[in-house]
Design a protein around this motif. Sequence first.
Motif, PDB file in Angstrom:
ATOM      1  N   MET A   1       0.817  -1.212   0.000  1.00 44.87           N
ATOM      2  CA  MET A   1       0.000   0.000   0.000  1.00 44.87           C
ATOM      3  C   MET A   1       0.854   1.267   0.000  1.00 44.87           C
ATOM      4  SD  MET A   1      -2.975  -1.044  -0.424  1.00 44.87           S
ATOM      5  CE  MET A   1      -2.261  -2.497  -1.267  1.00 44.87           C
ATOM      6  N   ARG A   2       2.097   1.171   0.449  1.00 46.13           N
ATOM      7  CA  ARG A   2       2.983   2.326   0.347  1.00 46.13           C
ATOM      8  C   ARG A   2       3.180   2.725  -1.113  1.00 46.13           C
ATOM      9  NH1 ARG A   2       8.367   3.339  -0.241  1.00 46.13           N
ATOM     10  NH2 ARG A   2       8.901   1.125  -0.386  1.00 46.13           N
ATOM     11  N   HIS A   3       3.312   1.738  -1.986  1.00 45.59           N
ATOM     12  CA  HIS A   3       3.464   2.020  -3.412  1.00 45.59           C
ATOM     13  C   HIS A   3       2.150   2.501  -4.023  1.00 45.59           C
ATOM     14  CE1 HIS A   3       7.521   0.330  -3.494  1.00 45.59           C
ATOM     15  NE2 HIS A   3       7.056  -0.715  -2.824  1.00 45.59           N
ATOM     16  N   VAL A   4       1.055   1.904  -3.599  1.00 47.51           N
ATOM     17  CA  VAL A   4      -0.259   2.326  -4.104  1.00 47.51           C
ATOM     18  C   VAL A   4      -0.543   3.760  -3.690  1.00 47.51           C
ATOM     19  CG1 VAL A   4      -2.746   1.916  -3.930  1.00 47.51           C
ATOM     20  CG2 VAL A   4      -1.173  -0.022  -4.186  1.00 47.51           C
TER      21      VAL A   4
ATOM     22  N   ASP B   1      -1.525   9.666  -4.381  1.00 45.00           N
ATOM     23  CA  ASP B   1      -1.038  11.010  -4.079  1.00 45.00           C
ATOM     24  C   ASP B   1      -0.733  11.810  -5.348  1.00 45.00           C
ATOM     25  OD1 ASP B   1      -1.288  10.531  -1.386  1.00 45.00           O
ATOM     26  OD2 ASP B   1       0.850  10.138  -1.048  1.00 45.00           O
ATOM     27  N   ALA B   2      -0.488  11.092  -6.439  1.00 47.20           N
ATOM     28  CA  ALA B   2      -0.251  11.769  -7.713  1.00 47.20           C
ATOM     29  C   ALA B   2      -1.549  12.216  -8.377  1.00 47.20           C
ATOM     30  CB  ALA B   2       0.534  10.856  -8.656  1.00 47.20           C
TER      31      ALA B   2
ATOM     32  N   GLY C   1       7.898  -1.149  -8.983  1.00 49.60           N
ATOM     33  CA  GLY C   1       7.951  -0.350 -10.204  1.00 49.60           C
ATOM     34  C   GLY C   1       6.631   0.240 -10.641  1.00 49.60           C
ATOM     35  N   ILE C   2       5.558   0.067  -9.851  1.00 50.61           N
ATOM     36  CA  ILE C   2       4.241   0.489 -10.359  1.00 50.61           C
ATOM     37  C   ILE C   2       4.128   2.005 -10.522  1.00 50.61           C
ATOM     38  CG2 ILE C   2       3.093  -1.576  -9.494  1.00 50.61           C
ATOM     39  CD1 ILE C   2       1.912   0.074  -7.234  1.00 50.61           C
ATOM     40  N   THR C   3       4.797   2.776  -9.669  1.00 50.25           N
ATOM     41  CA  THR C   3       4.720   4.235  -9.806  1.00 50.25           C
ATOM     42  C   THR C   3       5.386   4.681 -11.099  1.00 50.25           C
ATOM     43  OG1 THR C   3       4.797   4.455  -7.402  1.00 50.25           O
ATOM     44  CG2 THR C   3       5.217   6.430  -8.686  1.00 50.25           C
TER      45      THR C   3
END
Length: 302
Positions: free
Chosen positions: A34-37, A42-43, A287-289
């Motif tokens: 969830m940190r990556h999500v 946030d973007a 790498g999702i961001t």
Amino acid sequence: MGERVLIALGGNAMTGPDGSASAEDQRTAVEEAMRHVRAILDAGHQVILTHGNGPQVGNLLLKNQLAAGVVPPVPLDWCGAQTQATIGTLILNALGGRTATVVTRTLVDAGDQGFQDPVKPIGRYFGEAEARTFEKLGQHWRRFDQGWRRVVASPEPLEILDADAVNTLMADGFTVVAAGGGGVPVVRRADGGLSGVEAVIDKDLAAAVLARAVHASVLIIATNVPNAVIGFGGPDPRPIGRISSGELRVLHAAGHFAGGSMGPKVEAALRFVADGGSRAAITSLAGITQAMAGNAGTRVER
């Protein structure tokens, strides 16, 4: 304005680094995922989440098997529903804010060939005596090199029946978790009612169906590798970056992607783009961001 993105999290995002599925390992893994999500939220993008549930269903099946002499085993569709709610709760706690989990049903065809010849292995390996015991309960078991393992149908997902609920929540500003584990498999009876079935649905193929139903413009499939690869395991592996759907379809038809691992992910990406999606990406969780920004992973475009 941000985009509406569906992120399909692989089972590795729900367990410890060694595949362990203790409660604490799962909680820690989900918090990291969830940190990556959160970075994508946030973007300014709107997110729908779906996830695998193989290790969690495997744990429930083992409990079924160990306790079969005391309490009747619960059916596989119940296991799917239970794990959707459990993982969904972990995501709710980790992500916070306006987040909702929908226990989601996926319609399949009762005449799907998979029901005639179940081949999808699930759960752990057992000896022949244990396998024969469970066969008497109507289960299908097959012998593999490591022992006997239960096999079930893996039918084609046709429709996400609870997509309207997902759309309503998203219209109200919620981040929604849906179709976990591919959804709870159900068939439509002759009287029009629905019944759960003993099957598992590929979560990536179900993600493509869900993405279409919720009008997502981007599909990101998070797995344990940064890219799909041509020649995986061979002397000259070549990671795939940006690629057209036509080029990727040719590679897929040539057999470059294994049926039990990367194949369904590639197929899901191709289906999503063919159904009107803007782009799809296959990459690692970390790498999702960057994949969302078009700078990482295998990026599939029309």
